[in-house]
Design a protein around this motif. Structure first.
Motif, PDB file in Angstrom:
ATOM      1  N   GLY B  40       0.822  -1.200   0.000  1.00  0.00           N
ATOM      2  CA  GLY B  40       0.000   0.000   0.000  1.00  0.00           C
ATOM      3  C   GLY B  40       0.857   1.250   0.000  1.00  0.00           C
ATOM      4  N   GLY B  41       0.487   2.199   0.856  1.00  0.00           N
ATOM      5  CA  GLY B  41       1.190   3.478   0.897  1.00  0.00           C
ATOM      6  C   GLY B  41       2.629   3.365   1.359  1.00  0.00           C
ATOM      7  N   LEU B  42       2.867   2.615   2.430  1.00  0.00           N
ATOM      8  CA  LEU B  42       4.241   2.407   2.894  1.00  0.00           C
ATOM      9  C   LEU B  42       4.994   1.506   1.932  1.00  0.00           C
ATOM     10  CD1 LEU B  42       3.560   1.708   6.706  1.00  0.00           C
ATOM     11  CD2 LEU B  42       4.607   3.767   5.743  1.00  0.00           C
ATOM     12  N   GLY B  43       4.334   0.426   1.519  1.00  0.00           N
ATOM     13  CA  GLY B  43       4.983  -0.543   0.646  1.00  0.00           C
ATOM     14  C   GLY B  43       5.390   0.056  -0.692  1.00  0.00           C
ATOM     15  N   SER B  45       6.571   3.099  -1.745  1.00  0.00           N
ATOM     16  CA  SER B  45       7.883   3.746  -1.842  1.00  0.00           C
ATOM     17  C   SER B  45       8.987   2.828  -1.345  1.00  0.00           C
ATOM     18  CB  SER B  45       7.881   5.083  -1.099  1.00  0.00           C
ATOM     19  OG  SER B  45       7.430   4.934   0.224  1.00  0.00           O
ATOM     20  N   LEU B  48       9.737   0.455  -4.280  1.00  0.00           N
ATOM     21  CA  LEU B  48      10.383   1.098  -5.429  1.00  0.00           C
ATOM     22  C   LEU B  48      11.869   1.347  -5.140  1.00  0.00           C
ATOM     23  CD1 LEU B  48       7.602   3.643  -6.488  1.00  0.00           C
ATOM     24  CD2 LEU B  48       8.418   1.694  -7.833  1.00  0.00           C
ATOM     25  N   ILE B  76       3.230   2.854  -6.581  1.00  0.00           N
ATOM     26  CA  ILE B  76       3.770   1.713  -7.325  1.00  0.00           C
ATOM     27  C   ILE B  76       2.711   1.161  -8.280  1.00  0.00           C
ATOM     28  CG2 ILE B  76       3.153  -0.179  -5.733  1.00  0.00           C
ATOM     29  CD1 ILE B  76       6.088  -1.214  -6.177  1.00  0.00           C
ATOM     30  N   CYS B 128       4.576  -3.251   6.440  1.00  0.00           N
ATOM     31  CA  CYS B 128       3.918  -2.086   5.827  1.00  0.00           C
ATOM     32  C   CYS B 128       2.408  -2.216   5.956  1.00  0.00           C
ATOM     33  CB  CYS B 128       4.317  -1.974   4.358  1.00  0.00           C
ATOM     34  SG  CYS B 128       6.083  -1.808   4.095  1.00  0.00           S
ATOM     35  N   THR B 129       1.951  -2.900   7.000  1.00  0.00           N
ATOM     36  CA  THR B 129       0.517  -3.126   7.180  1.00  0.00           C
ATOM     37  C   THR B 129      -0.081  -2.036   8.057  1.00  0.00           C
ATOM     38  OG1 THR B 129       0.651  -4.467   9.191  1.00  0.00           O
ATOM     39  CG2 THR B 129       1.005  -5.583   7.096  1.00  0.00           C
ATOM     40  N   VAL B 198       2.841   9.418   3.921  1.00  0.00           N
ATOM     41  CA  VAL B 198       3.026   7.976   4.107  1.00  0.00           C
ATOM     42  C   VAL B 198       4.169   7.492   3.206  1.00  0.00           C
ATOM     43  CG1 VAL B 198       1.146   7.386   2.513  1.00  0.00           C
ATOM     44  CG2 VAL B 198       1.910   5.698   4.146  1.00  0.00           C
ATOM     45  N   GLY B 199       4.295   8.097   2.029  1.00  0.00           N
ATOM     46  CA  GLY B 199       5.396   7.733   1.137  1.00  0.00           C
ATOM     47  C   GLY B 199       6.752   8.016   1.751  1.00  0.00           C
ATOM     48  N   THR B 203       9.807   5.443   2.544  1.00  0.00           N
ATOM     49  CA  THR B 203      11.179   5.728   2.117  1.00  0.00           C
ATOM     50  C   THR B 203      12.149   5.604   3.288  1.00  0.00           C
ATOM     51  OG1 THR B 203      10.260   7.216   0.444  1.00  0.00           O
ATOM     52  CG2 THR B 203      12.616   7.406   0.881  1.00  0.00           C
ATOM     53  N   SER B 206      12.898   2.020   3.607  1.00  0.00           N
ATOM     54  CA  SER B 206      13.853   1.488   2.630  1.00  0.00           C
ATOM     55  C   SER B 206      15.277   1.853   3.026  1.00  0.00           C
ATOM     56  CB  SER B 206      13.518   1.990   1.220  1.00  0.00           C
ATOM     57  OG  SER B 206      13.789   3.379   1.086  1.00  0.00           O
ATOM     58  N   PHE B 289      -3.969  -1.435   3.206  1.00  0.00           N
ATOM     59  CA  PHE B 289      -2.630  -1.035   3.693  1.00  0.00           C
ATOM     60  C   PHE B 289      -2.222   0.338   3.205  1.00  0.00           C
ATOM     61  CE2 PHE B 289      -1.710  -5.821   3.554  1.00  0.00           C
ATOM     62  CZ  PHE B 289      -2.166  -5.999   4.839  1.00  0.00           C
TER      63      PHE B 289
END
Ligand SMILES: [Zn+2]
Ligand SMILES: [Zn+2]
Lengths: 103, 289, 289, 103
Positions: B40-43, B45, B48, B76, B128-129, B198-199, B203, B206, B289
């Motif tokens: 979702g939003g966390l996942g 960025s 990527l 994504i 990232c849930t 959230v992005g 990041t 990551s 998510f």
């Protein structure tokens, strides 16, 4: 009595009328004791800063901050600092943050 | 393991950064298998940037499909993948960005029955849930399967991140022995969320993941200490804020001391997190998510 | 101006965030025309999130083509667009994410001869470039054409961001009256860069841009004050840091008091920034945004 | 003399042997004056902390910090605080940051 800085993070400011940062002058609850603890600060915040009674449960449950609120003293987890019994000094920063669950 | 000429060209710029640990850092990424739970939003960025950086194998886990209402933050995905499984949509984008990455697709609902076997295949897990039931389950499973965990959350304009079960540090239960009551929880669907906020937290995830996989936190030069990163995107006229809090270590009285696969399968996570959460979990909006 | 049903669905979650300013905020984005100068590491994440959020018209300006060595950080591009103009590659991705956005392509080298006429068409400029010559030119042109500017930079693991020429605040020259000497400048190509670190700074830019376009900074409730955001991605075992510095206002002795189109056309930016920079500007590696 | 905290940001730590945060006890340069200014701190840092002479030009030019370095006192631009003449107190945080140009 001590003068401390308080910040509410993770949306907890909503419980305190949208205030994110504030300063509090806190008296010791126990008059035999000069020391002011986080417990005294929590009581102070609940009494003085929560205007709407129905918000009380968003901050205090079972006599302390509710599950899901983390407390930090000068950017350090209160678990490393005696939790409720942590003694506060003038100028200390106490942060309260809600645990977030969104993703 | 070594790099070919194309890989040197693709990753050269990050290998020049001293803290990245040069060729060893790149090979650390290439050899790694990570599992991202929640596309979702966390996942978005997190995936990527980890794909771009050259992590060898990425598992993507999500049971949901892309919706139009996701696209303001879940970058994504794209308009043409609306209705597609999020895992498939994410895989397509990862492959377009970097065809070197092996992508494992797990299009399922993570449960206390299937989590352990899935996690076993990976070196690092990213949570990232968006709900406490899954967050406790993921942490317990990381403890039982001895995997480090980068765990984060974001709501509205704010976010939090912790590295858990790493170098003898705390688990999610050490930090949160009692779950937040369901009625005290705000979810994305109630409160909304600013896409890049959230992005930004994804990041951050990551970056911490790259540090772990390139051995940035190590006993000799930079031992890991438990921290929580706290981000606020809308700080009135102070712009934005990211603070680092020093956190407790592993707690002696925590369940994590004896957590194992069987125990996880017997925990009723829904009951533990509270009844109303059962409804949260069955509401497709709230587990988006 | 209003929103259709699809737009309500696409943007609903961000409109729920109180600070976003609800329908007025979304219409503010939809009516806006922004120019992103530089489709590299900063531009990638800034463009993706601004496109996702529903900015009505986005100009993308870059003279360069996508290279393999960009892809570890420039996540708006992909392997199949290597060799393509960065503007075309970015446009393709923006359209895939959100077909509602009007994209203007400016595939050219920004100069003191063409900048003013291009900037005039936009409401907000984002400086995602990587060299002082262009940064002074962009700031001067924003002053002359009365456009606010979100200006940022990133090297290695760190980054900086300022909002300039906004609500009577400072310009780039007010903050930096004398340019850094060329021999004191580190560029991406010398020092390398961690992909998600520059990506995070681009994301900060998108958030500050959204705030400007949705009127978050306003005289009545939240007047703008000049700040600089300073980001460090590798803070040993403290994780990551973002600080907000309180900055000077507009300087009385700054050139910005009398800046105009003609003056810009007569400034020799290369000479102003120092001879060696001329070489920097002609070296394709160093002007790789 | 005063004891201040100093941080080097934006890669400027490279000029100071990789040190990002440090504490300095600084003497006033002018002995008739008790006050310690940022000018004194800059001189102190140049003398005591720059080990390699060729790095000097990365910090000091024409008697002050080189163009491209911003100086902040307690998170505020020194331009708002008398610049070199800003008087320092015990516990103040002085930040030096290089201007970055990458993108
Ligand atoms: Zn534990
Ligand atoms: Zn100016």
């Amino acid at each position: 009595m001590v003068a401390v800085k308080v910040e509410f993070l993770g949306g907890l400011d909503q419980v305190f009328g949208g205030v994110r940062n504030t300063k509090c002058v806190v008296q010791p609850r126990n008059e035999d004791n000069d020391e002011v603890t986080i417990r005294d600060l929590i009581d102070h915040l609940a009494e003085k800063m929560i205007t709407n009674d129905k918000d009380m449960d968003m901050f205090i449950q079972e006599g302390t901050v509710r599950p899901g609120i983390l407390v930090l003293v000068n950017d350090t987890d209160w678990e490393l600092e005696d939790k409720e019994e942590c003694v506060l000094d003038d100028g200390d920063l106490v942060s309260f943050t809600s645990t977030l669950h969104g993703g | 393991m070594s790099l070919d000429e194309d890989e040197y060209s693709r990753y050269g710029r990050q290998m020049q950064v001293p803290a990245f640990n040069a060729l060893n850092g790149q090979i650390g990424l290439k050899q790694s298998k990570i599992l991202v739970v929640g596309c979702g939003g966390l996942g978005s960025s997190a995936l990527l940037y980890l794909a771009a950086s050259g992590v060898g194998c990425i598992g993507v886990l999500d049971h949901d499909r892309v919706e139009l209402s996701n696209l303001h933050r879940q970058i994504i995905h794209e308009t043409s993948t609306i209705g597609m499984l999020k895992t498939e949509s994410a895989c397509q984008r990862i492959k377009a960005l970097n065809q070197n990455i092996t992508v494992n697709i797990h299009s399922l609902f993570l449960s206390n029955q299937n989590a352990y076997n899935i996690f076993q295949k990976y070196d690092l897990i990213l949570d990232c849930t968006d709900n406490p039931i899954t967050k406790y389950l993921i942490s317990d499973t990381c403890v039982a399967s001895k995997k480090p965990l980068v765990s984060a959350s974001s709501v509205k304009t704010d976010g939090q991140l912790m590295i858990l079960n790493y170098q003898n540090g705390p688990c999610y239960r050490c930090i949160h022995p009692k779950p937040t009551k369901p009625e005290n929880i705000a979810t994305c669907s109630d409160d909304g969320v600013i896409g890049p906020c959230v992005g930004l937290v994804g990041t951050l995830m990551s970056i911490e993941s790259i540090k772990i996989l390139t051995n940035y936190y190590n006993e000799e030069t930079n031992p890991f200490k438990p921290i929580m990163l706290m981000y606020s995107g809308y700080m009135a006229n102070d712009g934005q804020m990211l603070k680092s809090f020093k956190m407790r270590g592993k707690m002696l009285n925590c369940l994590c001391g004896k957590m194992n696969k069987e125990m996880i399968q017997n925990i009723n996570y829904t009951q533990f997190c509270g009844k109303i959460d059962y409804d949260v979990l069955n509401n497709t909006h709230s587990i988006d998510f």
